[in-house]
Design an enzyme around this catalytic site. Sequence first.
Site, PDB file in Angstrom:
ATOM      1  N   PHE A 112      49.787  22.230  62.977  1.00 27.09           N
ATOM      2  CA  PHE A 112      50.487  22.066  61.689  1.00 27.09           C
ATOM      3  C   PHE A 112      49.567  22.256  60.491  1.00 27.09           C
ATOM      4  O   PHE A 112      50.018  22.516  59.384  1.00 27.09           O
ATOM      5  CB  PHE A 112      51.176  20.697  61.630  1.00 27.09           C
ATOM      6  N   LYS A 113      48.260  22.154  60.730  1.00 27.33           N
ATOM      7  CA  LYS A 113      47.302  22.281  59.626  1.00 27.33           C
ATOM      8  C   LYS A 113      47.407  23.630  58.929  1.00 27.33           C
ATOM      9  O   LYS A 113      47.066  23.738  57.756  1.00 27.33           O
ATOM     10  CB  LYS A 113      45.882  22.126  60.153  1.00 27.33           C
TER      11      LYS A 113
END
Length: 472
Positions: A112-113
């Site tokens: 998700f980064k």
Amino acid sequence: MKYISTRGQTEPMDFSDVLLMGLAPDGGLMLPDTYPQIDDATLSEWRNLSYPELALAIMSKFATDIPAADLEDIITRTYNADTFGSADITPVRKIEDNLYVLELSNGPTLAFKDVAMQFLGNAFEYVLKQKNKRITIIGATSGDTGSAAEYALRGKENIEVFMLSPHGKMSAFQRAQMYSLTDDNIHNIAIKGMFDDCQDIVKALQQDAEFKAQYDLGTVNSINWGRILAQIVYYFKAYFAVTDSNADKVSFSVPSGNFGNICAGHIAREMGLPIGRLIVATNENDVLNDFFNQGKYQPRAADKTYVTSSPSMDISKASNFERFVYLLLEKDTPRVHELFDGVKQGQGFDLSDVMDTISGQYGFAAGKSTHADRLATIKDLYETHQDLVDPHTADGIKVAKDLQQVGEVIVCAETALPAKFAETITEAVGQIDIARPAHTEGLEDLAQHVTVLDNDAELVAEQIRAHVQAVA
Ligand SMILES: Cc1ncc(COP(=O)(O)O)c(C=O)c1O
Ligand SMILES: N[C@@H](CCOP(=O)(O)O)C(=O)O
């Protein structure tokens, strides 16, 4: 919009300056003086926007010192199907009635980064050019921030990256993804310690005012407000994806470690997004689970932090948590300062007298998932729904199912893809083909480049001095 520090001793600043600064000089975290309020009519207008349109609508309320046309350019270069696999950027899939998965991990490094880091890379480039500056990024990673940052910043002009990771604690894929990079501006440093040790070094160097100024230190961890801002967008997008009307409430279950992702959800809720509950899911490193159930925050030392099969959440001192505590304590900056100075000295604090506010006004709930839980969840989803999730996402789903109330719609954040954690997937479901994008084929066979150091901030400072020219 002006930004202030949670510790109250930093002059108010504009978004662009906050983006480059990282930790505030007083040791606090920067955040807006107030969160913009979104009314029902605006929510309805935003409901059918594309991802980049929604990102522009939200971010322009916060990045007020960047001209709208420039912000739009940064956003459209960031959020496109080429980088994130589909125009939806963060699609939602249903797994069961009232239970959804928010796909946050379709970017270049499968976690998700990427959603925030791709934005940060383009925003840094723009702001550095405007201000004719350079930046030395010092970051800490437990496995995913590091690769997302390195992929977003590799080869970029005027940006040097020093990324600290816990030696020997990440998955084989995570190590290969970071350490195989050969770009001149990327420096991987493995610290003999845990993620919290890496994060402490980042904070120590950030708080050395002279060193910070000499080397133009900034950071990419969720300490950086720009990370949080970009993550707020997908809470709105997911809410619109699973509702037909603004009268509906949606809860989110978020696998948590450094408290950055769920902090973005908390801010979306503060802005007026009809979020029911914000469910903090932890692994065996359950400091946040204890806080949100009992009101007692007791960070643990590195030797009491477990190495688990959801390694990116092996964190016992959630740095972003300070942004929530600031609001919880009604912006009492001296008190925040005192409490987090205590945390730095290894102490905890007790806010159990405001438990009702934590769960009532702010909607927080929490639960914990163990190795056996995540294996069982991965297996069950795979066998029942042919849906394969990574160990961190499994923690979030397990806790969501444990806490789900009758009729409650819960969206679970998918924080990484299974390919990053093949060892645990195989343990859960046996030997299967785990899908991985073509660009990651053979990654683990590449040569790796990393400098291993003892847990000592001065040794890291030496590495920076060796590669970056100091400003006189
Ligand atoms: C895969 C994964 N899941 C969950 C988390 C926890 O997110 P946060 O630190 O924002 O709480 C991380 C790292 O931060 C992660 O990399
Ligand atoms: N889990 C993270 C830890 C750092 O969190 P951040 O969101 O503050 O950058 C990682 O994978 O590195």
